[in-house]
Design a protein around this motif. Structure first.
Motif, mmCIF file in Angstrom:
data_model
loop_
_atom_site.group_PDB
_atom_site.id
_atom_site.type_symbol
_atom_site.label_atom_id
_atom_site.label_comp_id
_atom_site.label_asym_id
_atom_site.label_seq_id
_atom_site.Cartn_x
_atom_site.Cartn_y
_atom_site.Cartn_z
ATOM 1 N N ASP A 120 1.060 -1.152 -0.006
ATOM 2 C CA ASP A 120 -0.072 0.094 -0.118
ATOM 3 C C ASP A 120 1.001 1.244 0.047
ATOM 4 O O ASP A 120 1.660 1.571 0.971
ATOM 5 C CB ASP A 120 -0.721 0.247 1.160
ATOM 6 N N ALA A 121 0.967 1.916 -1.037
ATOM 7 C CA ALA A 121 1.897 3.033 -1.106
ATOM 8 C C ALA A 121 1.841 4.076 -0.053
ATOM 9 O O ALA A 121 2.976 4.605 0.515
ATOM 10 C CB ALA A 121 1.525 3.847 -2.594
ATOM 11 N N GLU A 122 0.683 4.559 0.441
ATOM 12 C CA GLU A 122 0.565 5.597 1.313
ATOM 13 C C GLU A 122 1.005 4.820 2.810
ATOM 14 O O GLU A 122 1.799 5.762 3.344
ATOM 15 C CB GLU A 122 -0.961 5.924 1.611
ATOM 16 N N THR A 123 0.803 3.730 2.906
ATOM 17 C CA THR A 123 1.154 3.167 4.341
ATOM 18 C C THR A 123 2.880 3.092 4.298
ATOM 19 O O THR A 123 3.520 3.562 5.212
ATOM 20 C CB THR A 123 0.677 1.778 4.653
ATOM 21 N N LEU A 124 3.374 2.338 3.045
ATOM 22 C CA LEU A 124 4.728 2.544 3.176
ATOM 23 C C LEU A 124 5.519 3.903 3.057
ATOM 24 O O LEU A 124 6.501 4.176 4.021
ATOM 25 C CB LEU A 124 5.285 1.979 1.622
ATOM 26 N N GLU A 125 4.816 5.036 2.485
ATOM 27 C CA GLU A 125 5.501 6.226 2.449
ATOM 28 C C GLU A 125 5.405 6.837 3.961
ATOM 29 O O GLU A 125 6.363 7.332 4.498
ATOM 30 C CB GLU A 125 4.767 6.959 1.539
ATOM 31 N N GLN A 126 4.287 6.705 4.595
ATOM 32 C CA GLN A 126 4.197 7.075 5.941
ATOM 33 C C GLN A 126 5.056 6.481 6.986
ATOM 34 O O GLN A 126 5.747 7.131 7.828
ATOM 35 C CB GLN A 126 2.821 7.035 6.362
ATOM 36 N N PHE A 127 5.497 5.194 6.935
ATOM 37 C CA PHE A 127 6.130 4.526 7.552
ATOM 38 C C PHE A 127 7.775 4.916 7.481
ATOM 39 O O PHE A 127 8.453 5.050 8.417
ATOM 40 C CB PHE A 127 6.114 2.753 7.470
#
Length: 281
Positions: A120-127
């Motif tokens: 999930d692009a958003e989850t990875l970016e936020q992490f």
């Protein structure tokens, strides 16, 4: 600048290694010291299962030479239970638990995802954005630990220095073309993983260093590596180190995790010899 290759193992406390890799009669308390005489690095995996204590990190550091480097496997509470979401307190606890006590001997921090965790692009970016990029930033974060670390935290650094991160997903959904640019933007290495075909191998360099985990070519965690296989890995490592593929020379960290039948330390020593990784004595 000359790039460095380090070859080691994931964990070192395996009873079956005693009298095999470890000399007969070697005290268990000296096994890490022996590893430090044979290799230049080790991947600490106890930190994956539970928060360790500062006294442990200090003891491990004291057992090896100053040039020895510890990679640290990030908490599965963050990767497997929280699934990379809502992690600030857990991340603060992780860094407060003693990781920073390794000082100059802190190598990359590894984050391994379970196979069920999909891209999930958003989850990875936020992490990735939440990860402290230096030990100074990690110290600031660690000071926000919760009551579970009261009386057992390590809140000190010798100097402010960069922290490297490696990311090992196991879902095929991470073979998405969007993954590499996200990792590259944060200088996080996509782990090159040999898992006997069980999980994606990846292979694209996404950071200023390369992180390789060798879990077994034929049987996951079990099979050893043949001389031709080790030669092939040595050639790939040489290319990463020289920048042959894209003109960017990189440090390379390699960890053998095929420990079930005791192959890991023997394979690590054999590969280290091939790539010129000589531990400091």
């Amino acid at each position: 600048m000359q790039r460095r290759v380090r070859v080691g193992i994931s964990g070192w406390r395996y009873p079956s290694w005693r009298g095999d890799f470890y000399p007969k009669g070697l005290a268990q308390a000296r096994e890490l010291e022996y590893i430090g005489e044979q290799m230049s690095t080790l991947e600490l995996n106890g930190s994956f299962y539970s928060l360790q204590r500062p006294t442990s990190y200090l003891k491990w550091r004291d057992a090896v030479a100053d040039d020895f480097v510890f990679a640290v496997k990030g908490s599965r509470y963050i990767t497997h239970m929280l699934r990379l979401r809502g992690i600030e307190v857990a991340l603060a606890n992780f860094f407060a638990s003693g990781v920073l006590a390794l000082g100059d001997q802190l190598g990359p921090v590894l984050w391994q995802l379970p196979e069920r965790e999909e891209f999930d692009a958003e989850t990875l970016e936020q992490f990735l954005a939440a990860l402290p990029r230096t030990t100074g930033a990690a110290l600031d974060l660690a000071r926000r630990h919760d009551e579970r670390l009261d009386g057992r935290s390590w809140l000190d650094i010798e100097r402010d220095q960069p922290i490297r991160y490696a990311f090992e997903p196991r879902s095929t959904t991470f073979e998405d073309a969007a993954v590499a640019p996200i990792l590259r933007a944060h200088d996080v290495a996509l782990v090159v993983a040999d898992t006997a075909g069980r999980f994606p191998a990846f292979g694209e360099a996404t950071a200023s260093f390369v992180y390789v985990r060798l879990h077994g070519a034929e049987d996951l965690y079990t099979s050893g590596y043949t001389d031709p296989q080790l030669d092939a890995w040595a050639a790939r490592i040489a290319d990463w180190r020289s920048g042959a593929a894209d003109g960017i020379p990189r440090d390379v960290y390699v960890y053998f995790d095929n420990d079930a039948r005791g192959h890991a330390p023997h394979d690590a020593v054999a590969l280290a010899r091939r790539v010129g990784d000589t531990p400091q004595r």
